[in-house]
Design a protein around this motif. Sequence first.
Motif, PDB file in Angstrom:
ATOM      1  N   ASP A  47       0.829  -1.207   0.000  1.00 18.73           N
ATOM      2  CA  ASP A  47       0.000   0.000   0.000  1.00 18.73           C
ATOM      3  C   ASP A  47       0.864   1.258   0.000  1.00 18.73           C
ATOM      4  OD1 ASP A  47      -2.342  -1.425  -0.039  1.00 18.73           O
ATOM      5  OD2 ASP A  47      -2.734  -1.251   2.114  1.00 18.73           O
ATOM      6  N   VAL A  48       1.943   1.245   0.776  1.00 18.38           N
ATOM      7  CA  VAL A  48       2.846   2.398   0.807  1.00 18.38           C
ATOM      8  C   VAL A  48       3.449   2.635  -0.571  1.00 18.38           C
ATOM      9  CG1 VAL A  48       5.037   3.263   1.731  1.00 18.38           C
ATOM     10  CG2 VAL A  48       3.368   2.230   3.271  1.00 18.38           C
ATOM     11  N   LEU A  49       3.923   1.573  -1.200  1.00 18.50           N
ATOM     12  CA  LEU A  49       4.509   1.708  -2.537  1.00 18.50           C
ATOM     13  C   LEU A  49       3.493   2.253  -3.537  1.00 18.50           C
ATOM     14  CD1 LEU A  49       6.626  -1.558  -2.839  1.00 18.50           C
ATOM     15  CD2 LEU A  49       7.485   0.774  -3.004  1.00 18.50           C
ATOM     16  N   ILE A  50       2.288   1.716  -3.506  1.00 16.18           N
ATOM     17  CA  ILE A  50       1.256   2.160  -4.446  1.00 16.18           C
ATOM     18  C   ILE A  50       0.920   3.624  -4.218  1.00 16.18           C
ATOM     19  CG2 ILE A  50      -1.180   1.879  -5.079  1.00 16.18           C
ATOM     20  CD1 ILE A  50      -0.798  -1.143  -4.450  1.00 16.18           C
ATOM     21  N   THR A  51       0.755   4.013  -2.955  1.00 18.41           N
ATOM     22  CA  THR A  51       0.363   5.390  -2.648  1.00 18.41           C
ATOM     23  C   THR A  51       1.436   6.380  -3.064  1.00 18.41           C
ATOM     24  OG1 THR A  51      -1.022   4.665  -0.807  1.00 18.41           O
ATOM     25  CG2 THR A  51      -0.308   6.958  -0.787  1.00 18.41           C
ATOM     26  N   LEU A  52       2.695   6.068  -2.807  1.00 20.87           N
ATOM     27  CA  LEU A  52       3.769   7.010  -3.110  1.00 20.87           C
ATOM     28  C   LEU A  52       3.987   7.211  -4.602  1.00 20.87           C
ATOM     29  CD1 LEU A  52       6.410   6.204  -0.343  1.00 20.87           C
ATOM     30  CD2 LEU A  52       4.642   7.983  -0.375  1.00 20.87           C
ATOM     31  N   GLU A  59      -6.071  19.683  -3.801  1.00 25.80           N
ATOM     32  CA  GLU A  59      -5.637  20.036  -2.459  1.00 25.80           C
ATOM     33  C   GLU A  59      -5.805  18.848  -1.506  1.00 25.80           C
ATOM     34  OE1 GLU A  59      -4.241  22.909  -1.268  1.00 25.80           O
ATOM     35  OE2 GLU A  59      -4.069  23.393  -3.406  1.00 25.80           O
ATOM     36  N   PRO A  60      -4.935  18.741  -0.486  1.00 31.95           N
ATOM     37  CA  PRO A  60      -5.089  17.664   0.491  1.00 31.95           C
ATOM     38  C   PRO A  60      -6.432  17.708   1.201  1.00 31.95           C
ATOM     39  CG  PRO A  60      -2.928  18.674   0.690  1.00 31.95           C
ATOM     40  CD  PRO A  60      -3.713  19.546  -0.250  1.00 31.95           C
ATOM     41  N   THR A  61      -7.008  16.553   1.400  1.00 38.06           N
ATOM     42  CA  THR A  61      -8.276  16.433   2.139  1.00 38.06           C
ATOM     43  C   THR A  61      -8.062  15.841   3.525  1.00 38.06           C
ATOM     44  OG1 THR A  61      -8.660  14.246   1.153  1.00 38.06           O
ATOM     45  CG2 THR A  61      -9.604  16.161   0.014  1.00 38.06           C
ATOM     46  N   ARG A  62      -6.871  15.292   3.784  1.00 35.42           N
ATOM     47  CA  ARG A  62      -6.561  14.672   5.073  1.00 35.42           C
ATOM     48  C   ARG A  62      -5.132  15.020   5.461  1.00 35.42           C
ATOM     49  NH1 ARG A  62     -10.852  11.143   7.310  1.00 35.42           N
ATOM     50  NH2 ARG A  62     -12.365  11.022   5.593  1.00 35.42           N
ATOM     51  N   ASP A  63      -4.839  14.836   6.763  1.00 38.89           N
ATOM     52  CA  ASP A  63      -3.466  14.962   7.238  1.00 38.89           C
ATOM     53  C   ASP A  63      -3.116  13.719   8.049  1.00 38.89           C
ATOM     54  OD1 ASP A  63      -4.649  15.294   9.765  1.00 38.89           O
ATOM     55  OD2 ASP A  63      -4.422  17.476   9.730  1.00 38.89           O
ATOM     56  N   ALA A 112      11.441   3.974  -1.165  1.00 36.60           N
ATOM     57  CA  ALA A 112      10.506   4.932  -1.768  1.00 36.60           C
ATOM     58  C   ALA A 112      10.211   6.072  -0.807  1.00 36.60           C
ATOM     59  CB  ALA A 112       9.217   4.215  -2.161  1.00 36.60           C
ATOM     60  N   ALA A 113      10.068   5.752   0.478  1.00 34.42           N
ATOM     61  CA  ALA A 113       9.783   6.792   1.471  1.00 34.42           C
ATOM     62  C   ALA A 113      10.953   7.753   1.618  1.00 34.42           C
ATOM     63  CB  ALA A 113       9.459   6.140   2.815  1.00 34.42           C
ATOM     64  N   ARG A 114      12.168   7.254   1.523  1.00 35.34           N
ATOM     65  CA  ARG A 114      13.331   8.126   1.650  1.00 35.34           C
ATOM     66  C   ARG A 114      13.508   9.022   0.428  1.00 35.34           C
ATOM     67  NH1 ARG A 114      15.344   3.337   3.957  1.00 35.34           N
ATOM     68  NH2 ARG A 114      16.319   2.691   2.009  1.00 35.34           N
ATOM     69  N   LEU A 115      13.040   8.581  -0.740  1.00 37.63           N
ATOM     70  CA  LEU A 115      13.236   9.311  -1.979  1.00 37.63           C
ATOM     71  C   LEU A 115      12.129  10.320  -2.280  1.00 37.63           C
ATOM     72  CD1 LEU A 115      14.428   6.362  -4.266  1.00 37.63           C
ATOM     73  CD2 LEU A 115      15.832   8.257  -3.422  1.00 37.63           C
ATOM     74  N   VAL A 116      10.937  10.124  -1.703  1.00 41.70           N
ATOM     75  CA  VAL A 116       9.795  10.941  -2.087  1.00 41.70           C
ATOM     76  C   VAL A 116       9.911  12.362  -1.536  1.00 41.70           C
ATOM     77  CG1 VAL A 116       8.316  10.407  -0.084  1.00 41.70           C
ATOM     78  CG2 VAL A 116       7.273  10.858  -2.329  1.00 41.70           C
ATOM     79  N   ASP A 117       9.377  13.324  -2.276  1.00 49.51           N
ATOM     80  CA  ASP A 117       9.282  14.713  -1.823  1.00 49.51           C
ATOM     81  C   ASP A 117       8.166  14.796  -0.787  1.00 49.51           C
ATOM     82  OD1 ASP A 117       8.859  17.414  -1.442  1.00 49.51           O
ATOM     83  OD2 ASP A 117       8.632  17.897  -3.572  1.00 49.51           O
ATOM     84  N   PRO A 118       8.432  15.264   0.433  1.00 49.59           N
ATOM     85  CA  PRO A 118       7.385  15.320   1.464  1.00 49.59           C
ATOM     86  C   PRO A 118       6.185  16.168   1.054  1.00 49.59           C
ATOM     87  CG  PRO A 118       9.547  15.681   2.437  1.00 49.59           C
ATOM     88  CD  PRO A 118       9.735  15.710   0.948  1.00 49.59           C
ATOM     89  N   ALA A 119       6.403  17.125   0.166  1.00 49.76           N
ATOM     90  CA  ALA A 119       5.310  18.011  -0.251  1.00 49.76           C
ATOM     91  C   ALA A 119       4.457  17.419  -1.375  1.00 49.76           C
ATOM     92  CB  ALA A 119       5.870  19.364  -0.696  1.00 49.76           C
ATOM     93  N   LEU A 120       4.905  16.315  -1.955  1.00 52.59           N
ATOM     94  CA  LEU A 120       4.139  15.690  -3.038  1.00 52.59           C
ATOM     95  C   LEU A 120       2.758  15.299  -2.543  1.00 52.59           C
ATOM     96  CD1 LEU A 120       4.126  14.384  -5.938  1.00 52.59           C
ATOM     97  CD2 LEU A 120       4.810  12.258  -4.789  1.00 52.59           C
ATOM     98  N   ARG A 121       1.736  15.606  -3.319  1.00 54.71           N
ATOM     99  CA  ARG A 121       0.382  15.187  -2.969  1.00 54.71           C
ATOM    100  C   ARG A 121       0.124  13.807  -3.555  1.00 54.71           C
ATOM    101  NH1 ARG A 121      -2.320  20.918  -4.842  1.00 54.71           N
ATOM    102  NH2 ARG A 121      -1.221  22.232  -3.321  1.00 54.71           N
ATOM    103  N   VAL A 122      -0.371  12.916  -2.707  1.00 55.65           N
ATOM    104  CA  VAL A 122      -0.619  11.546  -3.137  1.00 55.65           C
ATOM    105  C   VAL A 122      -2.058  11.161  -2.807  1.00 55.65           C
ATOM    106  CG1 VAL A 122       1.784  10.828  -2.917  1.00 55.65           C
ATOM    107  CG2 VAL A 122       0.262  10.624  -0.950  1.00 55.65           C
ATOM    108  N   GLU A 127      -8.810   9.773  -0.890  1.00 53.17           N
ATOM    109  CA  GLU A 127      -8.418  10.992  -0.197  1.00 53.17           C
ATOM    110  C   GLU A 127      -7.063  11.445  -0.725  1.00 53.17           C
ATOM    111  OE1 GLU A 127     -10.441  12.502   1.707  1.00 53.17           O
ATOM    112  OE2 GLU A 127     -11.839  10.973   2.440  1.00 53.17           O
ATOM    113  N   VAL A 128      -6.706  12.698  -0.427  1.00 53.68           N
ATOM    114  CA  VAL A 128      -5.429  13.262  -0.848  1.00 53.68           C
ATOM    115  C   VAL A 128      -4.678  13.760   0.379  1.00 53.68           C
ATOM    116  CG1 VAL A 128      -4.306  15.086  -2.198  1.00 53.68           C
ATOM    117  CG2 VAL A 128      -6.348  13.944  -3.101  1.00 53.68           C
ATOM    118  N   LEU A 129      -3.401  13.401   0.474  1.00 54.24           N
ATOM    119  CA  LEU A 129      -2.523  13.875   1.538  1.00 54.24           C
ATOM    120  C   LEU A 129      -1.189  14.273   0.925  1.00 54.24           C
ATOM    121  CD1 LEU A 129      -3.821  10.847   2.530  1.00 54.24           C
ATOM    122  CD2 LEU A 129      -2.808  11.590   4.689  1.00 54.24           C
ATOM    123  N   THR A 130      -0.404  15.040   1.661  1.00 53.07           N
ATOM    124  CA  THR A 130       0.993  15.167   1.272  1.00 53.07           C
ATOM    125  C   THR A 130       1.689  13.863   1.640  1.00 53.07           C
ATOM    126  OG1 THR A 130       1.730  16.061   3.401  1.00 53.07           O
ATOM    127  CG2 THR A 130       0.944  17.650   1.747  1.00 53.07           C
TER     128      THR A 130
END
Length: 218
Positions: A47-52, A59-63, A112-122, A127-130
């Motif tokens: 799930d983490v891989l798919i989401t990233l 705009e983000p809908t969740r945090d 993938a978590a180490r490489l992703v931009d924290p500001a990227l919306r996924v 739902e949408v989150l950074t």
Amino acid sequence: MDLFSRTWTDLLTAVGDLADDDFARPSGCAGWLVRDLVCHLVIDAQDVLITLVTPADTEPTRDAVTYWTIDDHRPGEDDPLAALTVRLAAAYEDPGLLRFHLDDVGSAAGRAARLVDPALRVGTRDEVLTAGDYLDAYVLEWTLHHLDLIACLPEAPRPSAEGLGRARELLESIAGAAFPAALRDTDALLLGTGRRAPGAAERATLGEMTDRLPVVLG
């Protein structure tokens, strides 16, 4: 982001250190053996891989807090995904194969978590989150499941103090109330999510908050 990586690495390491016989022990997830929990972690890593790699342009809908919902029931044997997880876990037969699969997929999720931009919306679960908030939410997931993993393995490595502290903060925000300072982080998480029933002294410490527990996360 760093805490996601540390809590995930700690959990993967704890699984990697398990003896084959440990996979048949009960876990802290009601009705699940350790092997069932480890199989669930494989699904979580996927799930983490798919989401990233699922970017969103709205705009983000969740945090990190509102990612979680409070469910009004506990998953049981009638839950299709829980039942599927148990069947998948049993199909591995050799614990080494399950251990290898989690290490393979889990390591990829960590990279993938180490490489992703924290500001990227996924996007995930409609739902949408950074990416930063999404990974922060998973600190709670990893820490709770680390506690589940070692529930009947007292000699196994425990979650880090930093992970326990952040998981407690997230759970308190989700519950809308702080646990008494007298409760250790581990006890707050176990009692707060219903993984352990409070004793008489703990009920007295919790006071009115007892009526708000457990917080069943969905």
